[in-house]
Design an enzyme around this catalytic site. Structure first.
Site, short mmCIF file in Angstrom:
data_model
loop_
_atom_site.label_atom_id
_atom_site.label_comp_id
_atom_site.label_asym_id
_atom_site.label_seq_id
_atom_site.Cartn_x
_atom_site.Cartn_y
_atom_site.Cartn_z
N GLY A 1 0.78 -1.23 0.00
CA GLY A 1 0.00 0.00 0.00
C GLY A 1 0.80 1.28 0.00
O GLY A 1 0.23 2.37 0.04
N PRO B 1 4.97 -5.03 -1.33
CA PRO B 1 4.99 -3.84 -2.19
C PRO B 1 4.80 -4.21 -3.65
O PRO B 1 5.38 -5.18 -4.14
CB PRO B 1 6.38 -3.26 -1.93
CG PRO B 1 7.22 -4.45 -1.57
CD PRO B 1 6.30 -5.37 -0.82
N GLY B 2 3.97 -3.48 -4.33
CA GLY B 2 3.76 -3.72 -5.76
C GLY B 2 3.88 -2.42 -6.53
O GLY B 2 4.83 -2.17 -7.26
N ARG C 1 -7.63 3.28 -15.57
CA ARG C 1 -7.66 3.77 -14.19
C ARG C 1 -8.43 5.08 -14.04
O ARG C 1 -9.03 5.32 -12.99
CB ARG C 1 -6.24 3.90 -13.63
CG ARG C 1 -5.55 2.55 -13.45
CD ARG C 1 -4.22 2.68 -12.71
NE ARG C 1 -4.40 3.04 -11.32
CZ ARG C 1 -4.10 4.23 -10.82
NH1 ARG C 1 -3.60 5.18 -11.59
NH2 ARG C 1 -4.29 4.49 -9.55
N TYR D 1 -11.30 5.00 -11.45
CA TYR D 1 -11.01 5.68 -10.18
C TYR D 1 -10.85 7.20 -10.30
O TYR D 1 -10.55 7.85 -9.30
CB TYR D 1 -9.71 5.14 -9.56
CG TYR D 1 -9.57 3.66 -9.49
CD1 TYR D 1 -10.53 2.87 -8.86
CD2 TYR D 1 -8.46 3.02 -10.04
CE1 TYR D 1 -10.38 1.50 -8.79
CE2 TYR D 1 -8.31 1.64 -9.97
CZ TYR D 1 -9.29 0.89 -9.34
OH TYR D 1 -9.13 -0.47 -9.27
N CYS E 1 -14.65 4.00 -28.63
CA CYS E 1 -15.98 4.53 -28.89
C CYS E 1 -16.76 4.55 -27.58
O CYS E 1 -17.65 3.74 -27.34
CB CYS E 1 -16.68 3.67 -29.94
SG CYS E 1 -18.24 4.37 -30.52
#
Length: 442
Positions: free
Chosen positions: A249, A295-296, A334, A338, A365
């Protein structure tokens, strides 16, 4: 723009990534193009690993959260750097194994793993499976019995921490599809159930409080709550967790609304977390648990840059200016999901002054196909190469063939050299699994 050595303006004023001129990359490979900075990826992996080694006497492991960006090359880099990974699907597990990963360094996640995925994980001999329902525990116990093994597991816990992040990426609220609540007794009852299963070996607990977190106190609170929970479980059941997976995170830089963290800042986040675990373990008379972190985004997010070619430009006086690119929500969903924010630069003139705010529109479209709105840019023309920064996490991994668009290729850059790590799709790839039924072949 972030100011690390491997992402900068070169002498010509062009954007340079890993020693490679972005304009040259766009010309050689075409656009849209995912570009990944290998040196940055390795450096971030080393930051987390070194901090655990130095601050926690190596009593832990870094697990790359591969949902952020999963491909053979990424798993090979993680393997080279001596860290583990987590896999949230059979496909991620398969890819990690094909890359040569030692299965003991893989942990399998997911709130609704299929029977086949559980079998695949047990057959592979993964280091642990994070379980998240009574049904899953019972199925896994049966699978382990049939295969003659005792499977190591962790239980996913909801510690009740809401990190200050976008609501759609919070995962530790009481109302969440993930985990058992530590506050209402459900986690205790689930622990008792798992301990009663003869073919599962409960090692400890997992939690993850959200994504894109910059407040150290969030991690401190999560660690305190988890150690308090572990102590309470020990008092109730005599079971003491030997493993604590605190998730990931850690936030990254997307726009100037975010802090520009350096390597030492990430190390400090982890040090604060480790010190909290040490203090609380001592307070409760617990053994120091083996620490897992995931961790990513913080490893691969800022390592990625997406290059686009500008197409049509539509200026609606008094309303909005649209700059259209050859990508869109099919390779970066994204913003649509979000309302995520990004920084974009003109790759041919990184230092040009921003003189306008535009909406970057994709080619799908779909009226909601935007990369962002009110993005500051210099004067821009059709044919210019636009670079959108911090696109390494949750872009390729969330890409689709919406409108039958091709998912872009990805390249790895370092020391002025580039290599393809994911080939661009072809139209033949699009129809590979299509079948015309016999009834229509008349």
């Amino acid at each position: 723009m972030n100011t690390r050595e491997t992402l900068k303006a070169n002498e010509a004023g062009h954007l340079e990534i890993g020693g490679c001129d972005a304009l040259s990359l766009a010309k050689e490979y075409g656009t849209p193009l995912y570009v990944y900075d290998e040196a940055y990826i390795r450096s971030m992996m080393r930051v987390f690993k070194r901090t655990i080694d130095q601050e926690y006497n190596g009593n832990g492991k870094v697990l790359y959260a591969s949902k952020a960006f999963s491909c053979l090359a990424m798993y090979r880099i993680a393997k080279d750097e001596g860290i583990g990974c987590d896999a949230v699907s059979g496909g991620e597990l398969y890819t990690a194994l094909k890359a040569g990963f030692n299965a003991q360094n893989i942990y399998v996640h997911g709130n609704n793993k299929t029977y086949d995925e559980l079998c695949e994980a047990v057959d592979a001999g993964v280091g642990g499976i994070v379980i998240d329902s009574y049904r899953e525990a019972d199925i896994l116990d049966k699978i382990a019995k049939e295969k003659g093994v005792k499977q190591s597991v962790l239980i996913r816990i909801n510690p009740g921490i809401e990190a200050h992040t976008h609501a759609f990426v919070q995962t530790a609220r009481t109302d969440s599809k993930f985990g058992f609540s530590a506050a209402d007794g459900t986690a205790l009852e689930y622990t008792k159930h798992v301990l009663s299963l003869k073919n599962l070996d409960l090692k400890g607990y997992h939690c993850h409080i959200g994504s894109q977190i910059f407040e150290k106190q969030s991690f401190v609170l999560a660690a305190e709550k988890m150690l308090t929970f572990i102590s309470a479980i020990k008092a109730e059941t005599k079971f003491e967790a030997s493993v604590l997976n605190i998730g990931g995170g850690f936030g990254i830089y997307y726009t100037d609304e975010d802090p520009k963290l350096k390597e030492e800042d990430y190390a400090d986040y982890l040090k604060v977390l480790i010190n909290t675990i040490k203090a609380k373990s001592k307070e409760y008379g617990l053994n120091l648990p083996y620490l897992l972190i995931e961790p990513g985004r913080s490893i691969v997010g800022e390592a990625g840059v997406t290059l686009y070619t500008v197409g049509s430009i539509k200026d609606i006086p008094g309303v909005r200016k649209y700059v259209a690119i050859d990508g869109g929500m099919f390779e970066n969903p994204r913003y649509a999901l979000y309302q995520s924010k990004y920084t974009a630069v003109k790759a041919s003139d990184v230092n040009a002054l921003n003189v306008q705010k535009v909406s970057i529109a994709g080619k799908c479209c779909e009226s909601g196909d935007l990369i962002g709105v009110d993005i500051p840019l210099p004067e821009i023309e059709s044919g210019d190469i636009l670079a959108v920064l911090s696109t390494g996490a949750y872009h390729y991994s969330m890409a689709s063939n919406y409108n039958r668009n091709l998912i872009p290729q990805a390249i790895l850059v370092q020391d002025g050299k580039s290599e393809v790590i994911i080939k661009k799709q072809t139209y033949e790839d699009l129809i590979r699994n299509d079948v015309i039924p016999v009834s229509l072949n008349k």
